[in-house]
Scaffold this active site. Structure first.
Site, PDB file in Angstrom:
ATOM      1  N   ASP A   1      31.618 -44.436  -4.894  1.00 46.07           N
ATOM      2  CA  ASP A   1      32.524 -45.166  -5.783  1.00 46.07           C
ATOM      3  C   ASP A   1      32.516 -44.595  -7.202  1.00 46.07           C
ATOM      4  O   ASP A   1      33.521 -44.670  -7.905  1.00 46.07           O
ATOM      5  CB  ASP A   1      32.126 -46.645  -5.859  1.00 46.07           C
TER       6      ASP A   1
ATOM      7  N   ASP B   1      37.344 -46.695   2.258  1.00 52.44           N
ATOM      8  CA  ASP B   1      37.363 -46.822   0.795  1.00 52.44           C
ATOM      9  C   ASP B   1      36.908 -45.530   0.123  1.00 52.44           C
ATOM     10  O   ASP B   1      37.435 -45.118  -0.919  1.00 52.44           O
ATOM     11  CB  ASP B   1      36.431 -47.936   0.319  1.00 52.44           C
TER      12      ASP B   1
END
Length: 638
Positions: free
Chosen positions: A103, A158
């Site tokens: 991330d 993701d």
């Protein structure tokens, strides 16, 4: 207080724009809320601001808004937010590379934007830190990035969004050609593992080890199709493709994946509302609890609309996009207390961890759904930006615009040690580039290209508009390519047969006049070796050009800025387009079926279009848009 007033002023401009144009550009409204909510840094949930991916989602949307409007205040906002974290030495506050959290890579896209625009070394140093993380980031046995160090052997959809668009843009800038195969393979592998053959949808995640309780013991996949995970993946695909070499052998595979994804997504669109539910294709116990979700709906609209615009997807998906966006506006957008609010975004959904998330329907339904979640707001701004482009892309569909890369061929060594062509080029985003004009052409459905060779009848044959800017002379290039008679003949015949030629010169200290004049004179234009509008420092009024109502080219502006340009003398067939104190500053000529536009300066390079330098009352972005529209209108109808 001054900063708050600036933000409130931007909000007021948004309302005025919407009312004046009779069209509401909703990304502006949402951006005004963002900038009031987080004026200095992205502090979430009452905690101190950290280097989190949420910020990157919003700021990438703000970047698109800047490109679509030329309003420099959007860029300033991006820079202010990133400067909260990026120190002068390039280190990043609160970023911990040894966490190996994929991330953390997402914000790198904004670092690259800031570097490419400002050329400040600290942004490149910070981006290199993230690239270094990818060099040592743990991978599955077959070569895909783990989602996090604490989630070994797991690939979540993701993570493709968090890492691959940054990886692709960095690889393009750093000339890491082999990286594109790595990037493509990571997209291809996860689709192979997670795609359900019945629905075409992709499961949220895959565990190579098949050890997680949430993982199917045969396939390693999580149990359900989480909409935002698929939204992340679809967005990652269309964004990473921006940087893929046109001739890369796996580019077609990525576009094929996008087409499969688009078909599967479209089937899950709710027929009544036009939006998508949080868990796709779910008909099990408790299905009535499944809800329409804003961030995934926005991501789907964005990815499909961008795919259509860039030719990856057929136009048959336009009704899906239009219905989806209309549904988002009706289902999720509200006006409350003078702000634009996005309803219906699930705050987070994951797998594993502590407390344990088992990937069940009950788990997904247990996560809070909130207003104005930054991930949802960012996705909505991206979708709104693309819908703004959808309004104009049909104008220049199928048209071809090339820029000379032969006569203007200055070279320098870039930050990665490679000699490259630079100065007044489509791909450049710093002051001297034409990145903004390129984007304006994109807005009208045109994908500009470059001509590395001398112009000939053959290589100009399918070109509708050709830009020739500032030919080199020995001061700029020790071995310049001069305009020769064969080139003049090719360009003259190109115009005569219907081509549109844009000639941009420069002042007397910065352009090769002798041979450039031999070309221009074929159209009745003679560049004068002089300089007007020698603007001192930032005394912008010295470069002001008032535009009279009814101007044939610049129909929507009142005043523009131009500095250090040469004048021109005209003879038939050339005609003046702008004169100042009896001197011609712009001209046009009609020859055969074609048209020539001439101005004595490159003029619309980024420094004087992107809104970062000149005051807002100089409408150069709007003038550049007017010129693009006018040039497209000059192309003969077939």
């Amino acid at each position: 207080m001054k900063r708050l007033l600036t933000i409130l002023s931007l909000a007021a401009c948004t309302v005025a724009y919407s009312q004046k144009a009779g069209h509401r550009y909703h990304a502006k409204d949402m951006a005004a809320t963002v900038m009031q909510t987080w004026p200095d840094s992205f502090a979430l949930d009452g905690k101190p601001a950290k280097w989190t991916y949420d910020m990157g989602v919003i700021l990438k949307g703000i970047e698109g808004l800047w490109m679509n409007t030329g309003d420099g205040r959007y860029f300033s906002y991006i820079q202010r937010q990133m400067d909260y974290f990026v120190k002068d030495d390039g280190s990043i506050r609160t970023y911990k590379p040894d966490e190996y959290n994929i991330d953390h890579i997402n914000n790198g896209k904004l670092l690259l934007t800031l570097y490419r625009v400002t050329l400040k070394e600290k942004y490149l140093k910070a981006a290199r830190l993230l690239r270094q993380q990818l060099q040592t980031h743990p991978r599955t046995n077959e070569g895909s990035f783990w989602h996090k160090k604490i989630y070994p052997y797991q690939v979540w959809l993701d993570g493709l969004y968090m890492s691959q668009p940054f990886f692709a843009e960095y690889a393009m800038l750093a000339h890491e050609d082999t990286a594109f195969t790595d990037i493509a393979n990571q997209f291809i592998r996860i689709e192979n593992h997670t795609r359900d053959p019945k629905t075409g949808l992709l499961y949220h995640a895959w565990d190579e080890s098949k050890q997680m309780k949430w993982a199917n013991p045969q396939t390693g996949c999580s149990p359900l199709f989480w909409a935002r995970a698929m939204g992340w993946y679809a967005t990652a695909l269309v964004d990473a493709l921006d940087y893929f070499p046109a001739d890369h052998p796996q580019r077609k595979e990525l576009i094929a994946i996008l087409n499969r994804l688009a078909a599967a997504i479209s089937k899950e669109q709710d027929a009544t509302t036009g939006v998508w539910k949080d868990i796709l294709a779910y008909n099990g116990p408790g299905k009535e609890k499944n809800y329409f979700e804003a961030s995934a709906s926005s991501q789907f609209v964005y990815a499909l609309a961008k795919g259509i615009r860039l030719g990856y997807l057929p136009a048959s998906y336009k009704p899906v996009v239009a219905k989806g966006y209309a549904g988002i506006l009706k289902q999720f957008i509200r006006e409350e207390n003078g702000q634009t609010i996005l309803k219906g975004t699930v705050k987070v959904s994951g797998l594993g961890g502590n407390p344990y998330r088992d990937g069940s329907f009950a788990y997904y339904m247990s996560e809070p759904v909130i207003d104005n979640d930054p991930k949802g707001m960012g996705a909505f701004i991206l979708a709104s930006n693309e819908m703004e482009l959808q309004r104009t892309i049909a104008t220049g569909k199928g048209k071809r615009v090339l820029m000379d890369n032969y006569f203007n061929r200055e070279m320098h060594e870039d930050a990665f040690g490679k000699k490259v062509v630079f100065h007044y080029k489509w791909w450049e985003r710093d002051n001297g580039g034409f990145g903004f004009v390129r984007h304006i052409f994109n807005k009208y459905g045109v994908q500009p290209g470059s001509l590395d060779e001398a112009p000939t009848a053959a290589n100009l044959k399918n070109t509708d508009i050709f830009f020739l800017i500032d030919p080199d002379w020995p001061k700029e290039n020790k071995t310049p390519n001069y305009i020769e008679e064969s080139h003049i003949t090719a360009l003259y015949n190109y115009v005569k047969n219907g081509g549109v030629l844009v000639l941009m010169a420069n002042d007397s200290n910065n352009v090769e006049f002798k041979n450039y004049n031999r070309l221009a004179e074929r159209f009745g234009i003679h560049w004068n070796e002089n300089m007007r509008h020698d603007v001192i420092d930032n005394q912008f009024e010295q470069g002001a050009l008032p535009i009279a109502a009814g101007h044939p080219v610049f129909k929507s502006v009142n005043k523009v800025f131009i500095k250090q340009l040469c004048t021109m003398n005209l003879s038939a067939p050339a005609k003046p387009l702008y004169t100042e104190q009896g001197e011609v500053l712009m001209a046009m000529a009609k020859v055969g079926k074609g048209t020539v536009f001439a101005v004595g300066d490159p003029w619309f390079y980024n420094e004087y279009v992107d809104g970062r330098k000149i005051p807002a009352d100089y409408e150069n972005y709007r003038a550049a848009t007017d010129l693009v529209q006018w040039l497209l209108a000059q192309i003969p109808k077939k």
